[in-house]
Design a protein around this motif. Structure first.
Motif, PDB file in Angstrom:
ATOM      1  N   PHE A 254       0.854  -1.189   0.000  1.00 58.61           N
ATOM      2  CA  PHE A 254       0.000   0.000   0.000  1.00 58.61           C
ATOM      3  C   PHE A 254       0.890   1.239   0.000  1.00 58.61           C
ATOM      4  O   PHE A 254       1.575   1.521   0.985  1.00 58.61           O
ATOM      5  CB  PHE A 254      -0.898  -0.001   1.240  1.00 58.61           C
ATOM      6  CG  PHE A 254      -1.803  -1.195   1.304  1.00 58.61           C
ATOM      7  CD1 PHE A 254      -3.067  -1.164   0.745  1.00 58.61           C
ATOM      8  CD2 PHE A 254      -1.369  -2.380   1.911  1.00 58.61           C
ATOM      9  CE1 PHE A 254      -3.901  -2.284   0.793  1.00 58.61           C
ATOM     10  CE2 PHE A 254      -2.190  -3.500   1.954  1.00 58.61           C
ATOM     11  CZ  PHE A 254      -3.462  -3.455   1.391  1.00 58.61           C
ATOM     12  N   TYR A 280      -1.392  -1.117  -4.286  1.00 60.57           N
ATOM     13  CA  TYR A 280      -2.343  -0.021  -4.149  1.00 60.57           C
ATOM     14  C   TYR A 280      -1.541   1.269  -4.108  1.00 60.57           C
ATOM     15  O   TYR A 280      -0.614   1.397  -3.317  1.00 60.57           O
ATOM     16  CB  TYR A 280      -3.146  -0.147  -2.856  1.00 60.57           C
ATOM     17  CG  TYR A 280      -4.008  -1.387  -2.800  1.00 60.57           C
ATOM     18  CD1 TYR A 280      -5.370  -1.326  -3.054  1.00 60.57           C
ATOM     19  CD2 TYR A 280      -3.442  -2.624  -2.487  1.00 60.57           C
ATOM     20  CE1 TYR A 280      -6.163  -2.469  -3.007  1.00 60.57           C
ATOM     21  CE2 TYR A 280      -4.225  -3.772  -2.439  1.00 60.57           C
ATOM     22  CZ  TYR A 280      -5.579  -3.687  -2.703  1.00 60.57           C
ATOM     23  OH  TYR A 280      -6.352  -4.818  -2.659  1.00 60.57           O
ATOM     24  N   PHE A 309      -3.994  -1.181  -8.335  1.00 55.42           N
ATOM     25  CA  PHE A 309      -5.077  -0.227  -8.132  1.00 55.42           C
ATOM     26  C   PHE A 309      -4.454   1.146  -7.916  1.00 55.42           C
ATOM     27  O   PHE A 309      -3.693   1.354  -6.970  1.00 55.42           O
ATOM     28  CB  PHE A 309      -5.917  -0.633  -6.919  1.00 55.42           C
ATOM     29  CG  PHE A 309      -7.017   0.343  -6.597  1.00 55.42           C
ATOM     30  CD1 PHE A 309      -8.065   0.544  -7.485  1.00 55.42           C
ATOM     31  CD2 PHE A 309      -6.996   1.063  -5.409  1.00 55.42           C
ATOM     32  CE1 PHE A 309      -9.086   1.445  -7.195  1.00 55.42           C
ATOM     33  CE2 PHE A 309      -8.013   1.967  -5.116  1.00 55.42           C
ATOM     34  CZ  PHE A 309      -9.065   2.160  -6.007  1.00 55.42           C
TER      35      PHE A 309
END
Ligand SMILES: Nc1ncnc2c1ncn2[C@@H]1O[C@H](COP(=O)(O)OP(=O)(O)O)[C@@H](O)[C@H]1O
Ligand SMILES: [Mg+2]
Lengths: 470, 248
Positions: A254, A280, A309
């Motif tokens: 992340f 992410y 993403f």
């Protein structure tokens, strides 16, 4: 129900483990972290392991690898392995500041970071919980998605150790930090490393993250990393994955970028039974930029899954994704690129591409771009290609005397080189270049140990590639 | 050196070469001329070993060996070189790597050790000098982003590096300005030796002012309809292909 058909019920074992451990964790963790663990285990208990009925897991099946009687190491077990043997062969010229994890646990090797005096910290998460509670309070668990990601939830619930890196404002870290995540065990092992990387304003770091198997035992690695780039911070990040064919490696990363921050992350997957990289990237401050790159070379029954993403949350950010892969034999692949451009994120520039070569007609790739755009002043593009090696190019190479196998290899190498050439650490680029060549020649195996510490480099003269050895 | 007898070739059921006979001896330069779509590139590709074409009948013998049974790369090592009409772009493969691989593979075929790196580099420099090529080729990807002229010069450079006994130049002159044409022609002339031969395919007589052929063949609709000395090229230039068409 966890949707997987296992003889060994890994999910139940993990839930039981949580009940056993939580009291001990509560002795050292902050109440907030403990609350996070409880929420996360509840989510995992509800959702279970991902299964193929879920849209995002349709083509990646954890069922087979979960069907093992795992052990869950609660300590580093360093006695079981001669680490110095593993690290024995130094790579000429590629000096890094190396920290190691064995079966998810940080191994203290007594080496010292040159810029520790400037406040740069590289230590175990365990130590960080104790000594850097202020930073933990601000950042730990703040970027991880627990909902709709039961593996991140599981990691959040149970992970105890991993690598913590902190770079203060205005510090450029000169040394390349290398995290080597080793798995070695006499039994099938379930490992959950947890890493946190915090870059202060105007700081910079080069980080190489290696996932390696040391033996051919079954391993399930469920790794979560949170990476924060404060204003104008720069991170050059590499993931090198060289796992055995019986391993599953789940890598959730992340990234959180504030204004003007610049991220380059490059996932190089050379081997692995099942690899799933979930990246992410939240572009949370104006003018931030992310390059998200990857290359994968899979064969036999290997499976690679890259999920990316990118969240354009604010105006004036740019992102650039390029993933290239070669799949041979019965290997399978998934690429899922999701770009979200939120309503306010005007003047977003987002580019995404996934290119694949299928060498055999049994290899498959499922490549899906997904653009979700709510702003109107946006430049977005995406593309996906799946093809075979170019027969015109094959004829051209062969017509110069290069035999068909070598011509094929040269074209595969050239295909992968587009990503390898983007590696901005010259010595790392040479290493990866060698590894890709070895991989294509079928010479790379897990006995090369750490991907950066394998046998001596090929003789390099004035050529980018010594094709005489191919 | 090269002996083609009654060669019939088709693609997708369509006959393209309809019985070609051709004898090339060491030291000779043969020109093959003819209108577009007449089968010139097909002939060149079949000699080099392109497998999309079906050889229906006939034989190609090169220095006593049956070429038609040989894979493409072995033909190259035996001394056949094709300068492509449309050279292929190969992103990511540098010219240096490409040529070094090719040279060493051919050496391996002949039971020789790889050429030492310094010797190889020196040879690259020597050939570039000889051909008057100044471009920094070494680290560029093969043909990627090259202009038409650069691609053709690169073909001649490869020809010089690989030193074949039979070089087939497929319209190496088309699309070249006069300077590039001279580079190509001078290169070929410097590479001419008593023991090698050239098959120069061209649409125009212009190239043949610089590379003077011993024999000119006119290919029309898959057949060699006329062969003669270099005057034939002049005659063809004057009268145009209509002349051949009316004769055929
Ligand atoms: N790959 C191919 N597929 C189908 N037809 C082809 C192919 N290559 C050549 N041909 C056909 O063969 C004939 C001769 O082509 P070519 O040898 O390229 O002629 P030239 O070089 O004399 O212009 C043409 O009719 C062309 O359309
Ligand atoms: Mg042609």
């Amino acid at each position: 129900m966890d949707g997987t058909n296992t003889n060994y019920n890994t999910r139940e074992a993990l839930l039981k483990l949580f009940d056993e451990r939580i009291a001990t964790y509560a002795l050292s963790d902050s109440p907030e972290v403990i609350t996070g663990r409880r929420e996360a285990i509840a989510e995992f208990a509800r959702a279970g392991f991902p299964h193929t009925k879920l849209e995002k897991w349709r083509n990646t099946d954890l069922g087979r690898v979960l069907n093992n009687g795992f052990t869950f190491p609660l300590a580093p077990l360093a006695a079981d392995v001669d680490l110095e043997e593993i690290f024995r062969c130094e790579v000429p010229g590629f000096d890094t500041y190396m920290v190691a994890q064995l079966n998810g646990w940080f191994i203290e090797r007594g080496n010292k970071l040159a810029q520790a005096s400037q406040g740069v910290v590289v230590c175990s998460m365990e130590e960080a919980f104790e000594k850097h509670a202020d930073l933990i309070a601000v950042h730990y668990g703040k970027y991880t998605r627990v909902n709709n990601n039961s593996l991140s939830a599981l990691n959040t619930a149970l992970a105890r150790d991993g690598v913590f890196i902190y770079v203060p404002d205005n510090v450029e870290v000169n040394e390349i930090v290398q995290i080597v995540n080793l798995v070695q065990s006499a039994y099938p092992v379930f490992v959950q490393p947890r890493n946190l990387v915090i870059l202060g304003k105007n700081s910079s770091l080069r980080l190489v993250h290696c996932d390696d198997s040391v033996d051919d035992q079954v391993g399930f690695i469920n790794s979560v990393s949170e990476v924060v780039l404060s204003e104008n911070a720069r991170l050059d990040h590499y993931k090198l994955q060289n796992k055995n064919d019986r391993s599953a490696l789940i890598n959730n990363v992340f990234f959180h970028l504030e204004a003007g921050a610049n991220l380059s992350t490059n996932a190089i997957s050379l081997n692995g039974g099942l690899i799933r990289n979930e990246v992410y990237v939240r572009l949370n401050g104006r003018g931030s930029h992310a390059d998200i790159l990857g290359v994968y070379l899979m064969d036999r029954d290997q499976h690679i899954d890259n999920q990316v993403f990118v969240d354009h949350a604010v105006p004036d950010c740019t992102s650039n994704e390029l993933f290239k892969g070669i799949l041979d034999d019965q290997a399978s692949g998934v690429f899922n690129g999701h770009i979200l451009v939120r309503k306010d994120a005007q003047r977003t520039n987002a580019y995404q591409n996934n290119k694949n070569i299928l060498i055999s007609d049994k290899a498959v790739i499922d490549s899906k771009p997904f653009l979700e755009i709510y702003a109107d002043d946006v430049k977005c593009s995406h593309g996906a290609t799946v093809g075979q090696l170019d027969s015109e190019a094959m004829f051209y190479l062969r017509s110069r005397g290069i035999n068909a196998d070598n011509a094929r290899m040269l074209l595969m190498y050239a295909f992968a080189a587009e990503i390898v050439n983007k590696i901005s650490i010259p010595k790392l680029k040479l290493r990866i270049d060698d590894l890709v060549k070895k991989r294509l020649r079928g010479e790379l195996s897990i006995c090369d140990q750490c991907v950066l510490h394998c046998n001596s480099r090929e003789q390099k003269v004035s050529f980018e590639i010594d094709m005489s050895k191919i | 050196m090269l002996s083609i007898k009654n060669l019939r070739v088709s693609i997708e059921g369509k006959e393209i070469l309809k019985g070609i006979n051709l004898e090339v001896r060491p030291g000779e330069v043969h020109a093959i001329m003819g209108p577009n779509g007449t089968g010139k590139s097909t002939l060149a590709a079949v000699i080099a070993g392109r497998d999309i074409f079906e050889v229906e009948e006939g034989e190609i013998v090169f220095n006593g060996k049956n070429l038609l049974e040989m894979p493409v790369e072995d033909r190259a090592s035996e001394g056949i070189f094709l300068s492509f009409q449309y050279p292929v772009e190969i992103p990511g493969v540098s010219i240096t790597n490409f040529m070094r691989t090719a040279v060493n593979e051919q050496r391996k075929y002949h039971g020789l050790d790889p050429m030492p790196a310094n010797e190889f580099l020196a040879k690259m420099e020597e050939k570039k000098r000889m051909l008057d090529i100044h471009a920094k080729l070494a680290n560029r990807s093969v043909n990627e982003g090259f202009s038409g002229g650069e691609k053709k010069k690169n073909e001649i450079f490869q020809l010089a590096m690989l030193e074949p006994t039979l070089a087939i130049l497929d319209e190496t002159d088309s699309g070249l300005d006069i300077d590039a044409l001279k580079v190509v022609a001078n290169g070929v002339n410097k590479l001419r030796r008593p023991d090698n031969a050239f098959l120069v395919i061209t649409h125009y007589q212009r190239l043949l002012e610089y590379i003077v052929p011993d024999i000119v063949h006119v290919l029309f609709d898959g057949r060699i309809v006329r062969s003669g000395g270099k005057e034939l090229a002049m005659e063809l230039e004057e009268k145009g292909y209509e002349w051949i068409r009316s004769e055929a």
